[in-house]
Design a protein around this motif. Sequence first.
Motif, PDB file in Angstrom:
ATOM      1  N   GLU A  94      46.078  58.593  32.070  1.00  0.00           N
ATOM      2  CA  GLU A  94      47.478  59.328  31.750  1.00  0.00           C
ATOM      3  C   GLU A  94      47.802  59.182  30.336  1.00  0.00           C
ATOM      4  N   GLU A  95      47.445  58.276  29.546  1.00  0.00           N
ATOM      5  CA  GLU A  95      47.812  58.153  28.345  1.00  0.00           C
ATOM      6  C   GLU A  95      47.334  59.273  27.295  1.00  0.00           C
ATOM      7  N   LEU A  96      46.401  60.217  27.945  1.00  0.00           N
ATOM      8  CA  LEU A  96      45.944  61.293  27.285  1.00  0.00           C
ATOM      9  C   LEU A  96      46.418  62.676  28.156  1.00  0.00           C
ATOM     10  N   PHE A  97      47.054  62.501  28.884  1.00  0.00           N
ATOM     11  CA  PHE A  97      47.314  63.713  29.755  1.00  0.00           C
ATOM     12  C   PHE A  97      48.936  63.830  29.417  1.00  0.00           C
TER      13      PHE A  97
ATOM     14  N   ALA B  26      56.972  67.122  33.137  1.00  0.00           N
ATOM     15  CA  ALA B  26      58.189  67.602  33.887  1.00  0.00           C
ATOM     16  C   ALA B  26      57.632  68.090  35.198  1.00  0.00           C
ATOM     17  N   LEU B  27      56.466  68.650  35.299  1.00  0.00           N
ATOM     18  CA  LEU B  27      55.925  68.891  36.644  1.00  0.00           C
ATOM     19  C   LEU B  27      55.403  67.620  37.484  1.00  0.00           C
ATOM     20  N   SER B  28      55.021  66.660  36.923  1.00  0.00           N
ATOM     21  CA  SER B  28      54.630  65.430  37.481  1.00  0.00           C
ATOM     22  C   SER B  28      56.131  64.689  38.081  1.00  0.00           C
ATOM     23  N   ALA B  29      56.825  64.781  37.426  1.00  0.00           N
ATOM     24  CA  ALA B  29      58.099  64.298  37.700  1.00  0.00           C
ATOM     25  C   ALA B  29      58.601  64.973  39.025  1.00  0.00           C
ATOM     26  N   SER B  30      58.546  66.379  39.040  1.00  0.00           N
ATOM     27  CA  SER B  30      58.942  66.975  40.057  1.00  0.00           C
ATOM     28  C   SER B  30      58.183  66.865  41.509  1.00  0.00           C
ATOM     29  N   LEU B  31      56.954  66.609  41.230  1.00  0.00           N
ATOM     30  CA  LEU B  31      55.745  66.486  42.313  1.00  0.00           C
ATOM     31  C   LEU B  31      56.333  65.077  42.918  1.00  0.00           C
ATOM     32  N   LEU B  32      56.728  64.323  42.268  1.00  0.00           N
ATOM     33  CA  LEU B  32      56.783  62.641  42.569  1.00  0.00           C
ATOM     34  C   LEU B  32      58.264  62.871  43.489  1.00  0.00           C
ATOM     35  N   ALA B  33      59.389  63.497  42.839  1.00  0.00           N
ATOM     36  CA  ALA B  33      60.655  63.579  43.584  1.00  0.00           C
ATOM     37  C   ALA B  33      60.554  64.200  44.956  1.00  0.00           C
ATOM     38  N   LEU B  34      59.799  65.271  44.927  1.00  0.00           N
ATOM     39  CA  LEU B  34      59.487  66.203  46.035  1.00  0.00           C
ATOM     40  C   LEU B  34      58.718  65.289  47.249  1.00  0.00           C
TER      41      LEU B  34
ATOM     42  N   ALA C  12      46.300  62.150  37.268  1.00  0.00           N
ATOM     43  CA  ALA C  12      46.737  61.553  36.152  1.00  0.00           C
ATOM     44  C   ALA C  12      48.552  61.700  35.889  1.00  0.00           C
ATOM     45  N   GLY C  13      48.984  62.567  36.715  1.00  0.00           N
ATOM     46  CA  GLY C  13      50.458  63.220  36.984  1.00  0.00           C
ATOM     47  C   GLY C  13      51.125  62.053  37.682  1.00  0.00           C
ATOM     48  N   LEU C  14      50.515  62.149  39.112  1.00  0.00           N
ATOM     49  CA  LEU C  14      51.446  61.504  40.217  1.00  0.00           C
ATOM     50  C   LEU C  14      51.077  60.156  40.417  1.00  0.00           C
ATOM     51  N   ILE C  15      49.714  59.863  40.529  1.00  0.00           N
ATOM     52  CA  ILE C  15      49.293  58.525  40.910  1.00  0.00           C
ATOM     53  C   ILE C  15      49.794  57.568  40.042  1.00  0.00           C
ATOM     54  N   PRO C  16      49.619  57.630  38.659  1.00  0.00           N
ATOM     55  CA  PRO C  16      50.335  56.520  38.034  1.00  0.00           C
ATOM     56  C   PRO C  16      51.915  56.507  38.225  1.00  0.00           C
ATOM     57  N   ARG C  17      52.716  57.440  38.349  1.00  0.00           N
ATOM     58  CA  ARG C  17      53.891  57.058  38.780  1.00  0.00           C
ATOM     59  C   ARG C  17      54.378  56.664  39.980  1.00  0.00           C
ATOM     60  N   LEU C  18      53.217  56.862  41.028  1.00  0.00           N
ATOM     61  CA  LEU C  18      53.464  56.307  42.426  1.00  0.00           C
ATOM     62  C   LEU C  18      53.281  54.592  42.097  1.00  0.00           C
ATOM     63  N   ARG C  19      52.240  54.424  41.270  1.00  0.00           N
ATOM     64  CA  ARG C  19      52.305  52.969  41.160  1.00  0.00           C
ATOM     65  C   ARG C  19      53.186  52.172  40.388  1.00  0.00           C
ATOM     66  N   ARG C  20      54.203  52.930  39.641  1.00  0.00           N
ATOM     67  CA  ARG C  20      55.185  52.340  39.090  1.00  0.00           C
ATOM     68  C   ARG C  20      56.303  52.248  39.913  1.00  0.00           C
ATOM     69  N   VAL C  21      56.386  52.891  41.164  1.00  0.00           N
ATOM     70  CA  VAL C  21      57.512  52.743  41.926  1.00  0.00           C
ATOM     71  C   VAL C  21      57.695  51.459  42.340  1.00  0.00           C
TER      72      VAL C  21
ATOM     73  N   ARG D 128      38.891  65.670  27.710  1.00  0.00           N
ATOM     74  CA  ARG D 128      38.016  65.780  28.808  1.00  0.00           C
ATOM     75  C   ARG D 128      37.041  66.829  29.128  1.00  0.00           C
ATOM     76  N   GLY D 129      37.107  67.644  28.417  1.00  0.00           N
ATOM     77  CA  GLY D 129      36.034  68.997  28.782  1.00  0.00           C
ATOM     78  C   GLY D 129      36.537  69.398  29.957  1.00  0.00           C
ATOM     79  N   LEU D 130      35.339  69.647  30.940  1.00  0.00           N
ATOM     80  CA  LEU D 130      35.447  70.402  32.264  1.00  0.00           C
ATOM     81  C   LEU D 130      35.796  69.250  33.224  1.00  0.00           C
ATOM     82  N   ALA D 131      35.972  68.003  32.866  1.00  0.00           N
ATOM     83  CA  ALA D 131      36.133  66.902  33.911  1.00  0.00           C
ATOM     84  C   ALA D 131      37.495  66.726  33.974  1.00  0.00           C
ATOM     85  N   ARG D 132      38.031  66.558  35.277  1.00  0.00           N
ATOM     86  CA  ARG D 132      39.524  66.130  35.482  1.00  0.00           C
ATOM     87  C   ARG D 132      39.779  65.010  34.881  1.00  0.00           C
ATOM     88  N   PHE D 133      41.093  65.057  34.855  1.00  0.00           N
ATOM     89  CA  PHE D 133      41.923  63.728  34.240  1.00  0.00           C
ATOM     90  C   PHE D 133      42.044  62.835  35.687  1.00  0.00           C
ATOM     91  N   GLU D 134      41.527  61.499  35.277  1.00  0.00           N
ATOM     92  CA  GLU D 134      41.628  60.572  36.329  1.00  0.00           C
ATOM     93  C   GLU D 134      42.805  59.950  35.938  1.00  0.00           C
TER      94      GLU D 134
END
Length: 546
Positions: free
Chosen positions: A112-115, A120-128, A151-160, A102-108
Amino acid sequence: MGRHEKPLDLEMGPVTRLAQDLREMRRKAGSPTYAALASRAGYSAATLSRAASGEQLPSLPVVRAYAMACDADPDQWERRWRAAAEDLVELENGNGVSSPYRGLARFESGDEELFFGRNALSASLLALAQERRVVALLGPSGSGKSSLLRAGLIPRLRRVGTSGEGDTRTCPAVIRVLTPGSHPLGRHRSAFVPAPGHGETWIIVDQFEELFTLCLDPVEREEFIAAILAARCASSRLRVVLGIRTDFSARCLEHSGLAAVIRGAGLTVTRMSAAELREAVVKPAQLHGLIVERALTARLIADVADSGFALPLLSHALLETWNRRHGRVLSLDSYEQAGGMQGAIAQSAEVVYGQLGPVQAVIAQQIMLRLITPGSDGVPDTRRSATRVELEALGGSQEADKVLESLARSRLVTLDGGAVSLTHEALINAWPRLKDWIEKDREKLRFQRWLTEAALAWEAIGREPGVRISPIRLAQLDTHISRGAPHELTALESDFLAAGMATHRRTRRNRHVTSALASLLVTTTTLAAAMAWRQRRLLQRHWIRQ
């Protein structure tokens, strides 16, 4: 052959081809030594030799000096340099081929497939976030907070609720992502209204530090914080996740409610382990059928370890290495040609800047500086978002548009509808030219930021003609802005300043008139008293004679 020169492969790209042409020009000039060329060009022998090495695109002044030292036409070689720079930009854009990095651009959220490397940190953020209604994600600049949120939290939220991941009671009805900006509640009040129907409304506040760097109204700041903290009530149907830079955590701790969130529901972004870094480097390439040399992976892991939190630098260096790949292989040699971890951003930025004409270069400088909020008293420089309307007012909309598109194509700025911002704050320190601009005009930038925000507020209330600007502020603005370069102001800022000056002049005239009337009144009173005294003296003398 010079000390930096090596055999070149013409298939390697525009930088190599230009280097080959420079070497051929030197050969036709009789193969003078680089010491001899240096005496004529005004640059060191090492600099001239490096220009012909093919390691990176040399600067335009160096190429012109090289040509003049070889008795060639510098204007012709400037055209060649610009053509090479344009080809390099096209190459960096991938020629339509998707990049795994992605270069300087953030992951959207769709990346997710490239992130990789943050599972582990994404899972911890979702749990908290499912356990507590308001949580804070803290990390320094360059730690990847924005990418983790998106790219870490939002896709996991959508799968809840659909994949068995997470607590189904927190299934989102809607996910809203926002950044505070200069008027956080004015812009985002509706975001805190829960969506109708079942499910909870999730609000992700990225770059929460803008509440302190861009919002100048303490009342609105407090109201925005209150709206966030209201989500702690179980009946609110809101859940809020804050992304906060750690160097602004002290400001947050000054507020008791935010302090409670940070201490009781805070998650700190940690450095990626060697295994996580290897995954972030290799896995995206594998998805695209590419191979990363082991030597390159080892070097990248070592360079990140030396640089601390430097994920944007890593991502940009990988993108530039991909742009210089040989077939399916990303090599250590290509990484070094790109400038490595510390030099890739500066090299890319200099290529873009060097392509601009004199007028466009000035506009580019003004644009980049308007996307900066200068720090003070230990607070670092930060980026700010500006509207295209504000930036297009600099040098005319047509020229400003061309510059903006050039900066966006090279991923230095991000265009999001009508908003423009630096792609990442890493650019501030990674591009020496930009850093020098900031240091040179730091005081001026502070007053310009005040002027911009004050002018926007003035426009919002209908351009009140009697606007007052304090004499001290007017003097400061006159010193740093109006007297120096009025073309750096937008039409709105110029109108606001003119209205303030007009009010100031009217006030001074009124004071002079009032002072003159008061002086006249004093004089008249004094004369009347003197005449009365004289009259009394005459009468006294008359009666004495009687």
